[in-house]
Design an enzyme around this catalytic site. Structure first.
Site, PDB file in Angstrom:
ATOM      1  N   LYS A  43       0.836  -1.193   0.000  1.00 29.94           N
ATOM      2  CA  LYS A  43       0.000   0.000   0.000  1.00 29.94           C
ATOM      3  C   LYS A  43       0.873   1.247   0.000  1.00 29.94           C
ATOM      4  CE  LYS A  43      -1.889   2.481   3.267  1.00 29.94           C
ATOM      5  NZ  LYS A  43      -1.699   3.784   2.617  1.00 29.94           N
ATOM      6  N   GLU A  94      10.081   0.462  10.529  1.00 28.49           N
ATOM      7  CA  GLU A  94      11.103   1.501  10.357  1.00 28.49           C
ATOM      8  C   GLU A  94      10.396   2.824  10.626  1.00 28.49           C
ATOM      9  OE1 GLU A  94      12.840   4.382   9.304  1.00 28.49           O
ATOM     10  OE2 GLU A  94      12.871   3.758   7.204  1.00 28.49           O
ATOM     11  N   CYS A 120      13.222  10.263   7.817  1.00 28.19           N
ATOM     12  CA  CYS A 120      13.391   9.688   9.149  1.00 28.19           C
ATOM     13  C   CYS A 120      14.825   9.863   9.606  1.00 28.19           C
ATOM     14  CB  CYS A 120      13.003   8.212   9.143  1.00 28.19           C
ATOM     15  SG  CYS A 120      13.798   7.297   7.820  1.00 28.19           S
ATOM     16  N   GLU A 179       9.870  14.664  16.653  1.00 25.11           N
ATOM     17  CA  GLU A 179      10.238  14.597  15.237  1.00 25.11           C
ATOM     18  C   GLU A 179       9.466  15.695  14.499  1.00 25.11           C
ATOM     19  OE1 GLU A 179       9.005  11.126  12.829  1.00 25.11           O
ATOM     20  OE2 GLU A 179      11.090  11.070  12.143  1.00 25.11           O
TER      21      GLU A 179
HETATM   22  P1  NAI Z   1       1.715   7.600   8.963  1.00 26.85           P
HETATM   23  O1  NAI Z   1       2.555   6.702   9.796  1.00 26.85           O
HETATM   24  O2  NAI Z   1       0.298   7.849   9.368  1.00 26.85           O
HETATM   25  O3  NAI Z   1       1.696   7.078   7.442  1.00 26.85           O
HETATM   26  C1  NAI Z   1       2.598   6.159   6.878  1.00 26.85           C
HETATM   27  C2  NAI Z   1       1.837   5.044   6.176  1.00 26.85           C
HETATM   28  O4  NAI Z   1       1.037   4.367   7.131  1.00 26.85           O
HETATM   29  C3  NAI Z   1       0.857   5.525   5.095  1.00 26.85           C
HETATM   30  O5  NAI Z   1       0.862   4.592   4.042  1.00 26.85           O
HETATM   31  C4  NAI Z   1      -0.474   5.492   5.808  1.00 26.85           C
HETATM   32  O6  NAI Z   1      -1.568   5.330   4.944  1.00 26.85           O
HETATM   33  C5  NAI Z   1      -0.316   4.283   6.700  1.00 26.85           C
HETATM   34  N1  NAI Z   1      -1.191   4.267   7.876  1.00 26.85           N
HETATM   35  C6  NAI Z   1      -1.680   5.310   8.579  1.00 26.85           C
HETATM   36  N2  NAI Z   1      -2.476   4.879   9.577  1.00 26.85           N
HETATM   37  C7  NAI Z   1      -2.492   3.531   9.500  1.00 26.85           C
HETATM   38  C8  NAI Z   1      -3.142   2.509  10.256  1.00 26.85           C
HETATM   39  N3  NAI Z   1      -3.956   2.795  11.278  1.00 26.85           N
HETATM   40  N4  NAI Z   1      -2.921   1.224   9.911  1.00 26.85           N
HETATM   41  C9  NAI Z   1      -2.121   0.912   8.883  1.00 26.85           C
HETATM   42  N5  NAI Z   1      -1.488   1.832   8.122  1.00 26.85           N
HETATM   43  C10 NAI Z   1      -1.671   3.127   8.436  1.00 26.85           C
HETATM   44  O7  NAI Z   1       2.489   8.977   8.853  1.00 26.85           O
HETATM   45  P2  NAI Z   1       1.868  10.415   8.466  1.00 26.85           P
HETATM   46  O8  NAI Z   1       0.561  10.617   9.162  1.00 26.85           O
HETATM   47  O9  NAI Z   1       1.887  10.526   7.010  1.00 26.85           O
HETATM   48  O10 NAI Z   1       2.976  11.367   9.080  1.00 26.85           O
HETATM   49  C11 NAI Z   1       2.979  11.674  10.480  1.00 26.85           C
HETATM   50  C12 NAI Z   1       4.391  11.736  10.999  1.00 26.85           C
HETATM   51  O11 NAI Z   1       4.982  10.448  10.940  1.00 26.85           O
HETATM   52  C13 NAI Z   1       5.333  12.611  10.220  1.00 26.85           C
HETATM   53  O12 NAI Z   1       5.212  13.954  10.546  1.00 26.85           O
HETATM   54  C14 NAI Z   1       6.655  12.030  10.628  1.00 26.85           C
HETATM   55  O13 NAI Z   1       7.028  12.522  11.887  1.00 26.85           O
HETATM   56  C15 NAI Z   1       6.377  10.550  10.729  1.00 26.85           C
HETATM   57  N6  NAI Z   1       6.735   9.819   9.490  1.00 26.85           N
HETATM   58  C16 NAI Z   1       7.895   9.099   9.461  1.00 26.85           C
HETATM   59  C17 NAI Z   1       8.289   8.476   8.295  1.00 26.85           C
HETATM   60  C18 NAI Z   1       9.558   7.703   8.217  1.00 26.85           C
HETATM   61  O14 NAI Z   1      10.202   7.720   7.181  1.00 26.85           O
HETATM   62  N7  NAI Z   1       9.932   6.971   9.246  1.00 26.85           N
HETATM   63  C19 NAI Z   1       7.515   8.594   7.055  1.00 26.85           C
HETATM   64  C20 NAI Z   1       6.267   9.301   7.209  1.00 26.85           C
HETATM   65  C21 NAI Z   1       5.928   9.897   8.382  1.00 26.85           C
END
Ligand code: NAI
Ligand code: MG
Length: 515
Positions: A204, A280, A314, A437
Site C-alpha cells: 500500500k 522503520e 526519518c 520529530e
Molecule cells: P503515517 O505513519 O500515518 O503514514 C505512513 C503510512 O502508514 C501511510 O501509508 C499510511 O496510509 C499508513 N497508515 C496510517 N495509519 C495507518 C493505520 N492505522 N494502519 C495501517 N497503516 C496506516 O504517517 P503520516 O501521518 O503521514 O505522518 C505523520 C508523521 O509520521 C510525520 O510527521 C513524521 O514525523 C512521521 N513519518 C515518518 C516516516 C519515516 O520515514 N519513518 C515517514 C512518514 C511519516
C-alpha cells in the site's frame, strides 16, 4: 536518503558532464487503478481519492481507493501466486534474479518519467528524485537480483547418525505499508528483498503519493513477473493499511512511517495471526560536531542532513550538538548557507528546496487550488494534522520556549506549502523542537562542553535511528560512534545510505532491519 551519495556525485560522474536530465511532459496519468493479478481494477466500493501537487495545490488526478475488500482480493491473488507448485514457486532462483534485473532495466528506461511523477506528487526537486530516489531504487533492485541464488541453509553435525540441514523458504505473503517521503525508494526497499526470497507482496503506497507505485505496477507486468506476485492497493491507513496489518492471510508486514502507527501495526499483528513485523519509524537524530572537525564540511553535511527532502526524512539531522569553541562560527556558517538555498518550482533544475507534502483529502478535489480550505478543516478538526501545519506549530513552540530563531521560521508567502529553511540556535534539550520529530526543514543547534556530556544528551531520546560524529581524531570517532544508541552512525558525512548495508533503528525507531 542520499543512496550512493548525492546529486553532486550524480553530476560529477563524468569529467565533462552530460546535459542535465529534464522532466518529462506528462499529458495524462495512465495508471490510477488498483493493481491485482497484473490487471487494473476499480475499487469494490466505487471510491476514488485525489492526489495533489503540493507545489501548486492543484489536483493531479483521482486514484481508485482500495479498502478492506480490495485488500482481500489482493491477498487472495498473492496467496495463489505463491502457493507450492505455482509458476513463481517453481521458478529457478536465478530466473527470479533475471526478473529483478529486468525490472531495474525498465526503471532505467522510465527514469525521467518516474522522477517527474515523483516530483509532482511529493514536491521534491526533480533532480533529487532523478539522482537520489531513482538511483537508489535501481541499485536496490540490482543488489537483490544478485541475492536470489545465494540464499543458503546450513548443514549441522548433529549427534548420532543423522544428516541435518536447514533450508530457507519464502515467508509467504508479505504486506507492505509505505510513506510519502520516498515513495518509490521505499517501494523498492520493500519489494526487492521480498521477491528475491520468493515471496509475494501486497503493498500500500501512502495516500498522498500513489503515482510512482502504480506506474511501477505496469512495468512489473511488462518485466514478466507472474500475475499476483506484486499487488498494489492505493488507499488510506485506517482502511486499507489496517486491513493489511490485521489480515489473517498475510504472513509478514513491513512498515515505514510514524512511531504511532508502528505501534498500531504491531498490536494488529499480535491480535490477528501473529504475523512477523518489521518497523522503520521515526528519528530525532543527533550530530556531534567537535571543535577539531573540518568545520566547513560539518556545516555542509549537517545542513544537507537537516534540509534534504525539505526535512521530511526519518534520518533528518535534527539535533546538532556543537562544541563550545566553534559553536558561534558553526551557527554563522550554517545561517549563511541556509540563506542561499533556492526555493522554487520542483521541476526547475535550479531548485533545491520544494514544498512540504500535501494531504490527500477528498474535498480538496472540489476546491483544488484553494489551499485555505485545508485550514478551515483543520480548525474544525475534521482531518488528520497536515504536515505543513505540524511543522509551523513546532516552529512556534521553539520561539515560545525561547530558542533563538536565526533564519526562516515561517511559510513562504503567496505559495503552496513551502516553508523557509529554518535554523534555531541556543536550543535546550527540554524544548519540544529538541525532542519531537519535526519532519520539516528545521535545524536545531545546541552547545556542548564535554564528550561525556554530549554522549548522554545525544542518547537521551526514545528514538535511535541515525547519528553522526564530526572530528579529525580517529580515536574519538571510533569511541563516540560506538557509544551512540543508533542503527547507523556516520563519521564526517551524513545520509550515506547504500543498498549493500542494513538500515534500521534502536528503541522506538523500529524493529528489524531494512535491506
Ligand atoms: P503515517 O505513519 O500515518 O503514514 C505512513 C503510512 O502508514 C501511510 O501509508 C499510511 O496510509 C499508513 N497508515 C496510517 N495509519 C495507518 C493505520 N492505522 N494502519 C495501517 N497503516 C496506516 O504517517 P503520516 O501521518 O503521514 O505522518 C505523520 C508523521 O509520521 C510525520 O510527521 C513524521 O514525523 C512521521 N513519518 C515518518 C516516516 C519515516 O520515514 N519513518 C515517514 C512518514 C511519516
Ligand atoms: Mg498518519
Amino acid at each position: 536518503m542520499a543512496q550512493n551519495g548525492t546529486i553532486e556525485n550524480g553530476l560529477a560522474r563524468n569529467a565533462c558532464p552530460p546535459p542535465l536530465p529534464q522532466p518529462v511532459k506528462i499529458p495524462e496519468i495512465k495508471h490510477t487503478k488498483i493493481f491485482i493479478n497484473n490487471e487494473w481494477h476499480t475499487s469494490i466500493k466505487g471510491k476514488k481519492f485525489p492526489t495533489i501537487n503540493p507545489a501548486t495545490g492543484v489536483k493531479i488526478c483521482d486514484v481508485e481507493e482500495a479498502d478492506k475488500a480490495d485488500v482481500d482480493e489482493a491477498v487472495r491473488a498473492a496467496r495463489a501466486a505463491g502457493q507450492r507448485g505455482s509458476e513463481w514457486r517453481l521458478m529457478d532462483a536465478s530466473s527470479r534474479g533475471r526478473l529483478l534485473h529486468r525490472l531495474a532495466d525498465l526503471l532505467e528506461r522510465e527514469r525521467a518519467v518516474l522522477a517527474t511523477l515523483e516530483s509532482m506528487d511529493t514536491g521534491k526537486p526533480f533532480l533529487h528524485a532523478f539522482f537520489v530516489d531513482l538511483d537508489g531504487s535501481i541499485k536496490t533492485l540490482r543488489y537483490y537480483a544478485g541475492w536470489t541464488d545465494k540464499i543458503h541453509g546450513k548443514t549441522m553435525p548433529v549427534d548420532e547418525n543423522f544428516v541435518c540441514f536447514t533450508k530457507h523458504e519464502p515467508v509467504g505473503v508479505c504486506g507492505a505499508i509505505i510513506p510519502w517521503n520516498f515513495p518509490l525508494l521505499m517501494f523498492m526497499w520493500k519489494i526487492a528483498p521480498a521477491l528475491a526470497c520468493g515471496n509475494t507482496v501486497v503493498i500500500k503506497p501512502a495516500e498522498q503519493t500513489p503515482l510512482t507505485a502504480l506506474h511501477v505496477g505496469a512495468i512489473i507486468k511488462e518485466a514478466g513477473f507472474p500475475p499476483g506476485v506484486v499487488n498494489i492497493v492505493p488507499g488510506f491507513g485506517p482502511t486499507a493499511g489496517a486491513a493489511i496489518a490485521s489480515h489473517m492471510n498475510i504472513d509478514k508486514v513491513a512498515f515505514t512511517g510514524s512511531t504511532e502507527v508502528g505501534q498500531l501495526i504491531k498490536a494488529a499483528a499480535a491480535k490477528s495471526n501473529l504475523k512477523r513485523v518489521t518497523l522503520e519509524l521515526g528519528g530525532k537524530n543527533p550530530c556531534i560536531v567537535f571543535a577539531d572537525s573540518d568545520l566547513q564540511s560539518a556545516v555542509e553535511e549537517t545542513q544537507k542532513g537537516a534540509f534534504f527532502n525539505q526535512g521530511q526524512a526519518c534520518t533528518a539531522a535534527s539535533r546538532i550538538y556543537v562544541e563550545e569553541p566553534v559553536y558561534d562560527e558553526f551557527v554563522r556558517l550554517s545561517v549563511e548557507r541556509a540563506k542561499n538555498i533556492v526555493i522554487g518550482d520542483p521541476l526547475e533544475p535550479r531548485t533545491s528546496h520544494g514544498p512540504q507534502v500535501s494531504y490527500s483529502f477528498e474535498l480538496l478535489s472540489v476546491f483544488s487550488s484553494c489551499v485555505q480550505i485545508v485550514y478551515v478543516f483543520l480548525l474544525l478538526g475534521q482531518i488528520d494534522q497536515h504536515q505543513f501545519d505540524k511543522i509551523l506549530e513546532l516552529v512556534d513552540s521553539g520561539k515560545k520556549e525561547g530558542a533563538m530563531l536565526e533564519c526562516g521560521g515561517c511559510a513562504v508567502e503567496d505559495r503552496g506549502l513551502f516553508i523557509h529553511p529554518t535554523i534555531f540556535s541556543d536550543v535546550k534539550d527540554h524544548m519540544r523542537i529538541a525532542k519531537e520529530e519535526i519532519f520539516g526543514p528545521v535545524q536545531c543547534i545546541m552547545k556542548f562542553k564535554t564528550q561525556e556530556e554530549v554522549i548522554n544528551r545525544a542518547n537521551s531520546s526514545h528514538y535511535g535511528l541515525t547519528a553522526a560524529v564530526f572530528t579529525r581524531d580517529i580515536h574519538r570517532a571510533m569511541s563516540v560512534s560506538a557509544a551512540m544508541e543508533a542503527g547507523t552512525v556516520w563519521v564526517n558525512c551524513y545520509n550515506a545510505l547504500h543498498a549493500q548495508a542494513p538500515f534500521g533503528g534502536y528503541k522506538m525507531s523500529g524493529n528489524g532491519r531494512e535491506l
